[in-house]
Motif scaffolding. Structure first.
Motif, PDB file in Angstrom:
ATOM      1  N   ILE A  81       0.837  -1.206   0.000  1.00  0.00           N
ATOM      2  CA  ILE A  81       0.000   0.000   0.000  1.00  0.00           C
ATOM      3  C   ILE A  81       0.870   1.255   0.000  1.00  0.00           C
ATOM      4  O   ILE A  81       0.659   2.177  -0.795  1.00  0.00           O
ATOM      5  N   TRP A  82       1.858   1.292   0.902  1.00  0.00           N
ATOM      6  CA  TRP A  82       2.757   2.453   0.946  1.00  0.00           C
ATOM      7  C   TRP A  82       3.439   2.660  -0.402  1.00  0.00           C
ATOM      8  O   TRP A  82       3.516   3.788  -0.900  1.00  0.00           O
ATOM      9  N   GLU A  83       3.946   1.594  -0.975  1.00  0.00           N
ATOM     10  CA  GLU A  83       4.649   1.709  -2.261  1.00  0.00           C
ATOM     11  C   GLU A  83       3.713   2.275  -3.329  1.00  0.00           C
ATOM     12  O   GLU A  83       4.104   3.141  -4.116  1.00  0.00           O
ATOM     13  N   SER A  84       2.483   1.804  -3.347  1.00  0.00           N
ATOM     14  CA  SER A  84       1.504   2.285  -4.315  1.00  0.00           C
ATOM     15  C   SER A  84       1.230   3.775  -4.133  1.00  0.00           C
ATOM     16  O   SER A  84       1.201   4.538  -5.110  1.00  0.00           O
ATOM     17  N   VAL A  85       1.036   4.205  -2.906  1.00  0.00           N
ATOM     18  CA  VAL A  85       0.766   5.614  -2.623  1.00  0.00           C
ATOM     19  C   VAL A  85       1.986   6.469  -2.981  1.00  0.00           C
ATOM     20  O   VAL A  85       1.863   7.508  -3.628  1.00  0.00           O
ATOM     21  N   LEU A  86       3.156   6.028  -2.565  1.00  0.00           N
ATOM     22  CA  LEU A  86       4.367   6.820  -2.775  1.00  0.00           C
ATOM     23  C   LEU A  86       4.748   6.931  -4.252  1.00  0.00           C
ATOM     24  O   LEU A  86       5.282   7.953  -4.680  1.00  0.00           O
ATOM     25  N   ILE A 146       8.085  23.125   0.501  1.00  0.00           N
ATOM     26  CA  ILE A 146       7.513  22.236  -0.514  1.00  0.00           C
ATOM     27  C   ILE A 146       8.665  21.424  -1.098  1.00  0.00           C
ATOM     28  O   ILE A 146       9.697  21.982  -1.454  1.00  0.00           O
ATOM     29  N   CYS A 147       8.491  20.121  -1.179  1.00  0.00           N
ATOM     30  CA  CYS A 147       9.518  19.260  -1.760  1.00  0.00           C
ATOM     31  C   CYS A 147       8.922  18.440  -2.889  1.00  0.00           C
ATOM     32  O   CYS A 147       7.819  17.904  -2.768  1.00  0.00           O
ATOM     33  N   ARG A 148       9.688  18.354  -3.965  1.00  0.00           N
ATOM     34  CA  ARG A 148       9.287  17.502  -5.086  1.00  0.00           C
ATOM     35  C   ARG A 148      10.463  16.589  -5.407  1.00  0.00           C
ATOM     36  O   ARG A 148      11.604  17.031  -5.496  1.00  0.00           O
ATOM     37  N   VAL A 149      10.159  15.324  -5.560  1.00  0.00           N
ATOM     38  CA  VAL A 149      11.177  14.329  -5.877  1.00  0.00           C
ATOM     39  C   VAL A 149      10.931  13.848  -7.300  1.00  0.00           C
ATOM     40  O   VAL A 149       9.822  13.434  -7.637  1.00  0.00           O
ATOM     41  N   ILE A 170      19.588  12.784  -4.811  1.00  0.00           N
ATOM     42  CA  ILE A 170      19.298  11.758  -3.811  1.00  0.00           C
ATOM     43  C   ILE A 170      19.866  10.428  -4.287  1.00  0.00           C
ATOM     44  O   ILE A 170      19.875  10.135  -5.476  1.00  0.00           O
ATOM     45  N   GLU A 171      20.344   9.658  -3.342  1.00  0.00           N
ATOM     46  CA  GLU A 171      20.986   8.390  -3.657  1.00  0.00           C
ATOM     47  C   GLU A 171      20.071   7.194  -3.407  1.00  0.00           C
ATOM     48  O   GLU A 171      20.457   6.065  -3.648  1.00  0.00           O
ATOM     49  N   LYS A 172      18.893   7.434  -2.900  1.00  0.00           N
ATOM     50  CA  LYS A 172      17.967   6.347  -2.575  1.00  0.00           C
ATOM     51  C   LYS A 172      16.767   6.396  -3.512  1.00  0.00           C
ATOM     52  O   LYS A 172      16.569   7.401  -4.202  1.00  0.00           O
ATOM     53  N   PRO A 173      15.982   5.356  -3.525  1.00  0.00           N
ATOM     54  CA  PRO A 173      14.767   5.400  -4.354  1.00  0.00           C
ATOM     55  C   PRO A 173      13.870   6.568  -3.949  1.00  0.00           C
ATOM     56  O   PRO A 173      13.794   6.933  -2.768  1.00  0.00           O
ATOM     57  N   GLU A 174      13.203   7.137  -4.926  1.00  0.00           N
ATOM     58  CA  GLU A 174      12.342   8.288  -4.681  1.00  0.00           C
ATOM     59  C   GLU A 174      11.256   7.993  -3.652  1.00  0.00           C
ATOM     60  O   GLU A 174      10.933   8.839  -2.822  1.00  0.00           O
ATOM     61  N   THR A 175      10.707   6.780  -3.700  1.00  0.00           N
ATOM     62  CA  THR A 175       9.654   6.430  -2.745  1.00  0.00           C
ATOM     63  C   THR A 175      10.180   6.464  -1.307  1.00  0.00           C
ATOM     64  O   THR A 175       9.485   6.909  -0.400  1.00  0.00           O
ATOM     65  N   GLU A 176      11.405   6.027  -1.120  1.00  0.00           N
ATOM     66  CA  GLU A 176      11.991   6.049   0.232  1.00  0.00           C
ATOM     67  C   GLU A 176      12.246   7.480   0.689  1.00  0.00           C
ATOM     68  O   GLU A 176      12.044   7.811   1.862  1.00  0.00           O
ATOM     69  N   GLN A 177      12.691   8.334  -0.220  1.00  0.00           N
ATOM     70  CA  GLN A 177      12.911   9.744   0.129  1.00  0.00           C
ATOM     71  C   GLN A 177      11.594  10.396   0.545  1.00  0.00           C
ATOM     72  O   GLN A 177      11.532  11.098   1.548  1.00  0.00           O
ATOM     73  N   PHE A 214       8.923   8.903   1.697  1.00  0.00           N
ATOM     74  CA  PHE A 214       8.483   8.314   2.954  1.00  0.00           C
ATOM     75  C   PHE A 214       9.202   8.955   4.138  1.00  0.00           C
ATOM     76  O   PHE A 214       8.588   9.261   5.162  1.00  0.00           O
ATOM     77  N   GLU A 215      10.497   9.175   3.995  1.00  0.00           N
ATOM     78  CA  GLU A 215      11.259   9.825   5.071  1.00  0.00           C
ATOM     79  C   GLU A 215      10.704  11.217   5.361  1.00  0.00           C
ATOM     80  O   GLU A 215      10.607  11.626   6.518  1.00  0.00           O
ATOM     81  N   LEU A 216      10.336  11.944   4.324  1.00  0.00           N
ATOM     82  CA  LEU A 216       9.753  13.266   4.524  1.00  0.00           C
ATOM     83  C   LEU A 216       8.414  13.177   5.247  1.00  0.00           C
ATOM     84  O   LEU A 216       8.120  13.973   6.145  1.00  0.00           O
ATOM     85  N   LEU A 217       7.602  12.194   4.880  1.00  0.00           N
ATOM     86  CA  LEU A 217       6.322  12.002   5.566  1.00  0.00           C
ATOM     87  C   LEU A 217       6.541  11.668   7.040  1.00  0.00           C
ATOM     88  O   LEU A 217       5.797  12.128   7.912  1.00  0.00           O
ATOM     89  N   GLN A 218       7.565  10.898   7.316  1.00  0.00           N
ATOM     90  CA  GLN A 218       7.862  10.490   8.690  1.00  0.00           C
ATOM     91  C   GLN A 218       8.264  11.677   9.577  1.00  0.00           C
ATOM     92  O   GLN A 218       8.095  11.608  10.787  1.00  0.00           O
ATOM     93  N   VAL A 219       8.791  12.737   8.985  1.00  0.00           N
ATOM     94  CA  VAL A 219       9.206  13.888   9.787  1.00  0.00           C
ATOM     95  C   VAL A 219       8.172  15.025   9.770  1.00  0.00           C
ATOM     96  O   VAL A 219       8.465  16.136  10.212  1.00  0.00           O
ATOM     97  N   GLY A 220       6.973  14.752   9.271  1.00  0.00           N
ATOM     98  CA  GLY A 220       5.899  15.725   9.388  1.00  0.00           C
ATOM     99  C   GLY A 220       5.383  16.344   8.103  1.00  0.00           C
ATOM    100  O   GLY A 220       4.454  17.142   8.138  1.00  0.00           O
TER     101      GLY A 220
END
Length: 155
Positions: free
Chosen positions: A54-59, A75-78, A122-129, A131-137
């Motif tokens: 589900i997370w992967e689909s949303v991200l 505002i952040c765009r990946v 960014i060196e990681k997959p966009e979805t992970e980046q 997600f990290e932003l969502l985790q910090v608010g």
């Protein structure tokens, strides 16, 4: 687990999708009921897998996130291995970026405010980046005004 487990309420809201997930993974209703009683570890693993799906689909559908504080909007765009961050601040202490009417005033007259933009690889997959932003608010945004601002101020 790649992301975080969905809450019980999320799982309830996604019951239809969860049933489809079980079927696609060869787990009929009777087997699921047995697993819930006899193998809680397996149940936990299945819920974790579903949460990741589900997370992967949303991200994957998410392009932009935002974070509002009283004194600033971020505002952040990946995209394409890059994180583009637009930061807007105002010297007007009466403005509150968390209030939609104040934010609308700022966006309408953006040139009167401090605007900066940063591009970072960014060196990681966009979805992970994301997600990290969502985790910090941050939260997901689709505001076309933000897209316009980002496009106008690209480096």
């Amino acid at each position: 687990m790649k992301y975080t487990r969905l809450s019980l309420q999320d799982l309830k809201d996604l019951e239809k999708e969860f049933v489809e997930f079980l079927v696609l993974n060869g787990i009929p209703a009777d087997d699921w009921e047995r697993l819930k009683v006899k193998d809680s570890d397996k149940v936990e693993d299945i819920i974790d897998q579903f949460s990741d799906v589900i997370w992967e689909s949303v991200l994957r559908k998410t392009e932009m996130v935002e974070h509002r504080r009283r004194d600033k909007l971020t505002i952040c765009r990946v995209a394409k291995g890059e994180l583009v961050t637009l930061l807007i601040r105002s010297s007007d202490r009466d403005l509150d970026f968390t209030k939609p009417e104040d934010l609308a005033k700022v966006l309408k007259d953006i040139d009167k405010h401090e605007v900066s933009i940063h591009n970072d690889k960014i060196e990681k997959p966009e979805t992970e980046q994301l997600f990290e932003l969502l985790q910090v608010g941050f939260y997901i945004s689709k505001d076309p005004e933000y897209v316009k601002l980002l496009d106008e101020r690209k480096k």
